[in-house]
Write an enzyme that holds these catalytic residues in place. Structure first.
Site, mmCIF file in Angstrom:
data_model
loop_
_atom_site.group_PDB
_atom_site.id
_atom_site.type_symbol
_atom_site.label_atom_id
_atom_site.label_comp_id
_atom_site.label_asym_id
_atom_site.label_seq_id
_atom_site.Cartn_x
_atom_site.Cartn_y
_atom_site.Cartn_z
ATOM 1 N N GLU A 1 0.880 -0.461 -5.173
ATOM 2 C CA GLU A 1 -0.094 0.611 -5.372
ATOM 3 C C GLU A 1 0.718 1.905 -5.410
ATOM 4 O OE1 GLU A 1 -3.191 3.610 -3.736
ATOM 5 O OE2 GLU A 1 -1.840 2.564 -2.385
ATOM 6 N N ASP B 1 0.819 -1.206 0.000
ATOM 7 C CA ASP B 1 0.000 0.000 0.000
ATOM 8 C C ASP B 1 0.855 1.260 0.000
ATOM 9 O OD1 ASP B 1 -2.646 1.347 0.430
ATOM 10 O OD2 ASP B 1 -1.645 1.986 2.272
#
Length: 643
Positions: A375, A322
């Site tokens: 991401e 993330d």
């Protein structure tokens, strides 16, 4: 406390009866930032007669273990400092599985705090915060999956990912609508993913987190699955069952920042241990959280061990990392003067770059068939390129640009789309710069953004047709696919983590049609190598016509390694177009593999009666062409029928 400020607790010795779990070699690797298996050595480990405890707190004056067996007495059972390693350790007799504990840390200048174990395997269910002594014993039944998973996660594999928030996928009626447990989830989730032909499920962070509303992105337990849904073995059972059902498991993992909750990593021993001391480097302005100090060797060992832990002990098939962009840039979300340049005067976080490269090196070097997904929302070069080429070494990168451009285009009234045709075609300029995943993630259906269905332009029928068109765009373009739960059946309400998905909608033929389309698209990319084999290779894509902006039509070829083709033609207006001609590379009959306007999907049923025959009429630089009827707001997939 004695007058000198020293602890008065009774130290717990590491005696001959219970040797340390930390060798000198472990300490060396830990202190140089290269330890990959700290979970075998730090934390709480059950041994004969009791439990061995070890925790890193180099600036503490003393550390005691407090727990439900000693009345949470912070002066009775102290750990011993192991040389200059900064690790405190000791054996406590009679402490067994299920006992609750914390580390009481005495720091400088009277600092005292009770901390959860950073390497605990299990924790109390929030809002309680104690760690729980536990083991990771489990008999796995997924050996066949593990032996063959490398081919299922490869660049040329048909990968379609179902992103899921555990607490709100499905809840139990009549029991305060509580979420399913890990074990309760296993059977319905396996069946659902099989019915819809998804290859993988991606769980939003399941690591322990105190605030449910953070969706798991404010992690405190980097080695503990949240106990909200069960024990570590319960999660292992779920993953085991998914593997036996042929479904891969990707875990969302957050090495970018951590919360400032007192029981967590922040200010762990009274000093900035895991984070930078300077808030210009150690505090995240967006999330009000702490940023890891990637240049500190022991922090690198901690994070590397966490990543490897989920792959090793939980058989995860991949890590979705993330907020990579926030790690890479020292000035991320900061104004001039609010950040500190690197040693070369630049804004690149050199420690984070080195850490991510090492992480990927270890994942691909040690875990057969495991993948990593970044991401990363900027144009940082080489995110999914090998280390020897100067890349970060990820297997895949999310294509956030495609997501934003395509959603913006489909919000437009079709009469204006001709002026924004580049929103469909711009991706062709960079589609093979990285190994991309095309995501329609949870971030697009929260915080007032509305559901995907509500984003689509037009009346109710046109919204559903546009949504079907969006999915056909996504599944026809090069790149792996990801869709957030509920989007597959056209959830109309914005996602809420406090409630179940609106499963009753699937009884409505209109929503069931969307669901069936997603299932058929997933099946199509599995059966048609042209739609997956060259997802990351420019040889797998060729425009037929990228420039028909006046009619808002895009047409292109997808190719497999043998040169076989699938033709995709997408009509982005509500106008049926009869006699639309597209050039094709081969003569013969071209079968209509899928028509998004079919009645079974909730469409109007306009099409080509299942096939079209080529004609020797030159078009788009080819000697053969097809004369097609394009359905309104519809997509066609065609393949040449084998002779």
């Amino acid at each position: 406390m004695n007058p000198a400020g020293c602890c008065t607790f009774r130290p717990v010795c590491v005696s001959d009866r219970m040797a340390s779990l930390l060798s000198d070699g472990d300490l060396h690797l830990f202190n140089e930032g290269s330890h990959l298996r700290l979970y075998d050595h730090l934390g709480a480990h059950l041994v004969e007669g009791g439990t061995h405890f070890a925790v890193w707190a180099p600036n503490a004056n003393g550390v005691t273990v407090i727990g439900d067996w000693n009345g949470w007495d912070n002066g009775s059972q102290g750990l011993q400092l192991r040389g200059s390693s900064g690790i405190w350790e000791g054996f406590i007799n009679g402490v067994g599985k299920g006992h609750k504990y914390k580390f009481h840390i005495e720091g400088q200048n009277g600092f005292r705090v009770d901390k959860a174990d950073p390497l605990a395997f299990h924790a109390e269910t929030p809002p309680k915060t104690a760690s729980v002594v536990w083991d990771l014993q489990y008999r796995w039944g997924d050996s066949r999956w593990m032996a063959g998973r490398a081919r299922r996660s490869a660049l040329d594999a048909p990968i379609s990912i179902y992103e899921l928030h555990f607490g709100s996928w499905r809840r139990v009626p009549g029991e305060s609508h509580r979420p399913l447990t890990y074990r309760e989830m296993a059977a319905p989730l396996c069946q659902y993913l099989k019915d819809l032909n998804f290859s993988h499920v991606e769980f939003m962070p399941l690591m322990e987190h105190p605030f449910y509303g953070s969706w798991g992105y404010q992690t405190t337990g980097y080695f503990a699955p949240t106990s909200r849904y069960g024990t570590p073995q319960d999660l292992m059972y779920l993953i085991d069952q998914l593997h036996q059902a042929g479904i891969g498991v990707i875990l969302d993992w957050v090495p970018s920042h951590f919360p400032t909750d007192e029981i967590g990593l922040h200010n762990f021993d009274g000093t900035a241990l895991y984070e930078h001391a300077d808030p210009r480097q150690g505090f995240h302005p967006d999330w009000k959280s702490s940023i890891f100090n990637y240049e500190r060797h022991e922090v690198r060992s901690f994070l590397l061990s966490s990543g490897m832990f989920w792959l090793d002990r939980y058989h995860a098939d991949g890590l979705r990392v993330d907020a990579v962009a926030s790690m890479l840039y020292l000035d991320y979300s900061r104004k001039q003067g609010e950040w500190i340049p690197n040693q070369h005067g630049g804004r690149e976080n050199l420690g984070a770059i080195s850490f991510l490269q090492r992480l990927n090196q270890e994942v691909f070097g040690r875990e057969n068939g495991a993948q990593t997904y970044a991401e990363e929302s900027t144009s940082w070069p080489g995110v999914s390129r090998p280390l020897y080429l100067g890349g970060l070494g990820f297997g895949f990168k999310w294509d956030m640009g495609w997501m934003h451009d395509t959603l913006a285009y489909l919000k437009l009234d079709p009469i204006h789309r001709r002026y924004h045709h580049s929103g469909l075609t711009f991706r062709g300029l960079y589609a093979f710069h990285e190994n991309f995943v095309l995501p329609l993630s949870h971030d697009e259906v929260v915080h007032g953004k509305g559901s995907l269905l509500e984003k689509m332009n037009g009346d109710e029928w046109q919204q559903r047709a546009n949504l079907r068109l969006l999915y056909c765009n996504q599944w026809s373009l090069p790149g792996k696919k990801l869709i957030f739960m509920g989007c597959e059946f056209g959830q109309r309400k914005e996602w809420s983590h406090e409630a179940s998905l609106d499963w009753h909608l699937t009884a409505d033929a209109k929503h069931a049609g969307l669901q069936r389309l997603v299932a058929d698209l997933n099946a199509l990319i599995r059966t048609q190598p042209a739609l997956h084999e060259l997802d990351t290779d420019a040889a797998g894509f060729e425009w037929i016509d990228a420039n028909d902006s006046n009619q808002s039509v895009a047409s292109y070829l997808r190719k497999d390694k043998k040169g076989n083709c699938v033709v995709a033609v997408l009509n982005y207006t509500p106008v049926m177009r009869a006699g639309y001609r597209v050039g094709v590379p081969l003569s013969g009959e071209w079968t209509e593999l899928l028509n998004s306007d079919a009645s079974i999907y909730g469409g109007s049923g306009v099409g080509n009666f299942g096939a079209a025959h080529s004609q020797p009429i030159a078009s788009h630089g080819r000697s053969q062409s097809l004369e097609l009827t394009l359905p309104p707001l519809g997509a066609l997939f065609l393949a040449r029928k084998a002779k």
